[in-house]
Design an enzyme around this catalytic site. Sequence first.
Site, PDB file in Angstrom:
ATOM      1  NE  ARG A  19      -3.972  -2.034   2.103  1.00 38.58           N
ATOM      2  CZ  ARG A  19      -3.816  -3.059   2.926  1.00 38.58           C
ATOM      3  NH1 ARG A  19      -2.820  -3.043   3.811  1.00 38.58           N
ATOM      4  NH2 ARG A  19      -4.623  -4.074   2.874  1.00 38.58           N
ATOM      5  CE  LYS A  37      -1.233  13.366 -15.533  1.00 36.52           C
ATOM      6  NZ  LYS A  37      -1.586  13.634 -16.942  1.00 36.52           N
ATOM      7  CD  GLU A  77       7.103  16.911 -23.508  1.00 34.35           C
ATOM      8  OE1 GLU A  77       6.468  17.892 -23.090  1.00 34.35           O
ATOM      9  OE2 GLU A  77       6.554  15.907 -24.006  1.00 34.35           O
ATOM     10  CE  LYS A  86       4.626  17.274 -15.461  1.00 33.97           C
ATOM     11  NZ  LYS A  86       4.858  16.009 -16.173  1.00 33.97           N
ATOM     12  CD  GLU A 102      -4.667  15.723 -16.660  1.00 37.73           C
ATOM     13  OE1 GLU A 102      -4.282  16.024 -17.776  1.00 37.73           O
ATOM     14  OE2 GLU A 102      -4.367  14.672 -16.099  1.00 37.73           O
ATOM     15  NE  ARG A 153      -0.645  16.989 -14.075  1.00 36.51           N
ATOM     16  CZ  ARG A 153       0.020  16.267 -13.197  1.00 36.51           C
ATOM     17  NH1 ARG A 153      -0.281  16.307 -11.928  1.00 36.51           N
ATOM     18  NH2 ARG A 153       0.995  15.490 -13.583  1.00 36.51           N
ATOM     19  CG  ASN A 191      -2.345  17.813 -22.140  1.00 37.72           C
ATOM     20  OD1 ASN A 191      -1.397  17.059 -21.905  1.00 37.72           O
ATOM     21  ND2 ASN A 191      -3.515  17.696 -21.552  1.00 37.72           N
ATOM     22  CG  HIS A 246       1.385  16.942 -25.482  1.00 34.42           C
ATOM     23  ND1 HIS A 246       2.249  18.009 -25.493  1.00 34.42           N
ATOM     24  CD2 HIS A 246       2.068  15.918 -24.896  1.00 34.42           C
ATOM     25  CE1 HIS A 246       3.404  17.645 -24.935  1.00 34.42           C
ATOM     26  NE2 HIS A 246       3.322  16.384 -24.566  1.00 34.42           N
ATOM     27  CG  HIS A 248      -0.844  12.511 -27.640  1.00 25.70           C
ATOM     28  ND1 HIS A 248      -1.446  13.001 -26.500  1.00 25.70           N
ATOM     29  CD2 HIS A 248       0.376  12.068 -27.253  1.00 25.70           C
ATOM     30  CE1 HIS A 248      -0.615  12.870 -25.474  1.00 25.70           C
ATOM     31  NE2 HIS A 248       0.504  12.312 -25.915  1.00 25.70           N
ATOM     32  CG  HIS A 275       6.045  12.296 -26.653  1.00 26.26           C
ATOM     33  ND1 HIS A 275       4.675  12.228 -26.757  1.00 26.26           N
ATOM     34  CD2 HIS A 275       6.311  13.279 -25.759  1.00 26.26           C
ATOM     35  CE1 HIS A 275       4.133  13.122 -25.947  1.00 26.26           C
ATOM     36  NE2 HIS A 275       5.105  13.778 -25.326  1.00 26.26           N
TER      37      HIS A 275
HETATM   38  N1  LIG Z   1       4.566  10.377 -15.773  1.00 22.93           N
HETATM   39  C1  LIG Z   1       4.505  11.384 -16.618  1.00 22.93           C
HETATM   40  O1  LIG Z   1       3.997  12.464 -16.310  1.00 22.93           O
HETATM   41  C2  LIG Z   1       5.095  11.211 -17.994  1.00 22.93           C
HETATM   42  C3  LIG Z   1       5.315  12.337 -18.800  1.00 22.93           C
HETATM   43  C4  LIG Z   1       5.910  12.150 -20.036  1.00 22.93           C
HETATM   44  C5  LIG Z   1       6.249  10.879 -20.462  1.00 22.93           C
HETATM   45  N2  LIG Z   1       6.017   9.800 -19.653  1.00 22.93           N
HETATM   46  C6  LIG Z   1       6.395   8.441 -20.072  1.00 22.93           C
HETATM   47  O2  LIG Z   1       7.803   8.391 -20.235  1.00 22.93           O
HETATM   48  C7  LIG Z   1       8.122   7.377 -21.190  1.00 22.93           C
HETATM   49  C8  LIG Z   1       9.128   7.931 -22.165  1.00 22.93           C
HETATM   50  O3  LIG Z   1      10.280   8.289 -21.444  1.00 22.93           O
HETATM   51  P1  LIG Z   1      11.696   8.462 -22.163  1.00 22.93           P
HETATM   52  O4  LIG Z   1      11.574   9.339 -23.334  1.00 22.93           O
HETATM   53  O5  LIG Z   1      12.630   8.818 -21.064  1.00 22.93           O
HETATM   54  O6  LIG Z   1      11.986   7.042 -22.776  1.00 22.93           O
HETATM   55  P2  LIG Z   1      12.273   5.568 -22.180  1.00 22.93           P
HETATM   56  O7  LIG Z   1      12.112   5.524 -20.722  1.00 22.93           O
HETATM   57  O8  LIG Z   1      11.437   4.646 -23.006  1.00 22.93           O
HETATM   58  O9  LIG Z   1      13.823   5.370 -22.521  1.00 22.93           O
HETATM   59  C9  LIG Z   1      14.256   5.475 -23.861  1.00 22.93           C
HETATM   60  C10 LIG Z   1      15.556   4.719 -24.075  1.00 22.93           C
HETATM   61  O10 LIG Z   1      16.631   5.394 -23.433  1.00 22.93           O
HETATM   62  C11 LIG Z   1      17.512   4.466 -22.839  1.00 22.93           C
HETATM   63  N3  LIG Z   1      18.282   5.214 -21.838  1.00 22.93           N
HETATM   64  C12 LIG Z   1      17.896   5.630 -20.626  1.00 22.93           C
HETATM   65  N4  LIG Z   1      18.865   6.356 -20.035  1.00 22.93           N
HETATM   66  C13 LIG Z   1      19.900   6.415 -20.911  1.00 22.93           C
HETATM   67  C14 LIG Z   1      21.184   7.031 -20.891  1.00 22.93           C
HETATM   68  N5  LIG Z   1      21.596   7.774 -19.859  1.00 22.93           N
HETATM   69  N6  LIG Z   1      21.976   6.877 -21.972  1.00 22.93           N
HETATM   70  C15 LIG Z   1      21.568   6.169 -23.046  1.00 22.93           C
HETATM   71  N7  LIG Z   1      20.364   5.569 -23.124  1.00 22.93           N
HETATM   72  C16 LIG Z   1      19.529   5.706 -22.074  1.00 22.93           C
HETATM   73  C17 LIG Z   1      16.564   3.427 -22.331  1.00 22.93           C
HETATM   74  O11 LIG Z   1      17.197   2.195 -22.052  1.00 22.93           O
HETATM   75  C18 LIG Z   1      15.581   3.317 -23.512  1.00 22.93           C
HETATM   76  O12 LIG Z   1      16.077   2.455 -24.506  1.00 22.93           O
HETATM   77  C19 LIG Z   1       6.810   6.935 -21.808  1.00 22.93           C
HETATM   78  O13 LIG Z   1       6.411   5.720 -21.241  1.00 22.93           O
HETATM   79  C20 LIG Z   1       5.843   8.033 -21.400  1.00 22.93           C
HETATM   80  O14 LIG Z   1       4.502   7.560 -21.276  1.00 22.93           O
HETATM   81  C21 LIG Z   1       5.459   9.954 -18.432  1.00 22.93           C
HETATM   82 ZN   LIG Z   2       4.864  15.128 -23.801  1.00 23.00          ZN
END
Ligand SMILES: NC(=O)c1ccc[n+]([C@@H]2O[C@H](COP(=O)([O-])OP(=O)(O)OC[C@H]3O[C@@H](n4cnc5c(N)ncnc54)[C@H](O)[C@@H]3O)[C@@H](O)[C@H]2O)c1
Ligand SMILES: [Zn+2]
Length: 341
Positions: free
Chosen positions: A113, A135, A176, A212, A222, A226, A230, A233, A237, A247
Amino acid sequence: MERFLVGDTSEIVIGRGDVFNDLLPARAGREKIALLSQPGAAQVTDRIVSEIGRVACHVIPLPDRDSAKTLATAEMAYRTLADLGIGRHDTVVGVGGGAATDLAGFVAATYLRGVEAVYVPTTLLGAVDASIGGKTGVNLAGKNLVGVFSHPRRVVIDLDILDALPDQFRREGMAEALKAGLIGDRDLFAHIESTGLRSSLDVVVPRAISVKVGVVNEDFREAGKRAILNYGHTIGHAVELAGDWSHGNAISVGMVAAGFLGERLEGFDAALRQRQAIQRLGLPVRAENLDIRVVQGLLARDKKRDQSGLRMVLLRGISDPVVRPVPPDEIVGGLASIGIT
Ligand SMILES: NC(=O)c1ccc[n+]([C@@H]2O[C@H](COP(=O)([O-])OP(=O)(O)OC[C@H]3O[C@@H](n4cnc5c(N)ncnc54)[C@H](O)[C@@H]3O)[C@@H](O)[C@H]2O)c1
Ligand SMILES: [Zn+2]
């Protein structure tokens, strides 16, 4: 070292090199930490393990990218945490990009929990966006279909790690960060506009995060404000899905289309500057070869739609966003402005 508070209990620490001294919030009773680690962040995870001497560290490797964001991976993590005897006073650390921190946050918020979560974002997008705002979740039939709002106790960002990222990763995050400037910090926008992809992360990361954090502190769940996060986006999207775009690339053309609509409908006078800043980062400003019917079909499924049109974030000026309905014929014009006809 810079620090921000999100709400009362969540802290963001930004520095270079020696940040992992500050990885764990001071707290009695912690015996173990479990590091949920993405493949691309393996070296960072090794560094953390060697630098944290006081508590026992256990590494749980995650599948890469969004293949980590599944209930199956969450179950694997829960079982491993239970086998390791991770208890209420222990800590789950997510190390990697947004996929790793989204999964780690979800697991930490639900195991027993809720146990303490710490994030170490290792992508620029993770640092300025995914790790901030509380999130967490996994994908099911749709992206992020199952999740909870839960802030990590701490987010620790080493800018040296982010500076070493390949350019395409840097671009994804800069898209971003540029968005953050456009919706809430004209100095951040001007900095990226004038220095492009090599903009100093010492400026970009804290400023993008503070935009942010400011929005999230006002509107955690949201209801209203918030939504401005977007910007770019809505159409972005649709392009991401229609063209299987990354993205960052998709929201870049999404921002160009929103800039065009802002100019027409809200008197936004910096659409050209915005477009040039995106181009200067090496991000796309057009999305040719996409079928407009597919893009419109995806927009028609958007949750933020009613009779008067699609609710979109537009700008009246830099750092002056407004959320408003955009009628269908205007959307057609917005799509045409990025080459979707
Ligand atoms: N929670 C939120 O508010 C929020 C906001 C935006 C995006 N997201 C989520 O984030 C994800 C995308 O995140 P992302 O763009 O970081 O991609 P990711 O987490 O998919 O990572 C992309 C790639 O980078 C590699 N990597 C990580 N660190 C590295 C480093 N230091 N050097 C080399 N390679 C490295 C990883 O192994 C992977 O292959 C999605 O799932 C998206 O839904 C969440
Ligand atoms: Zn985004």
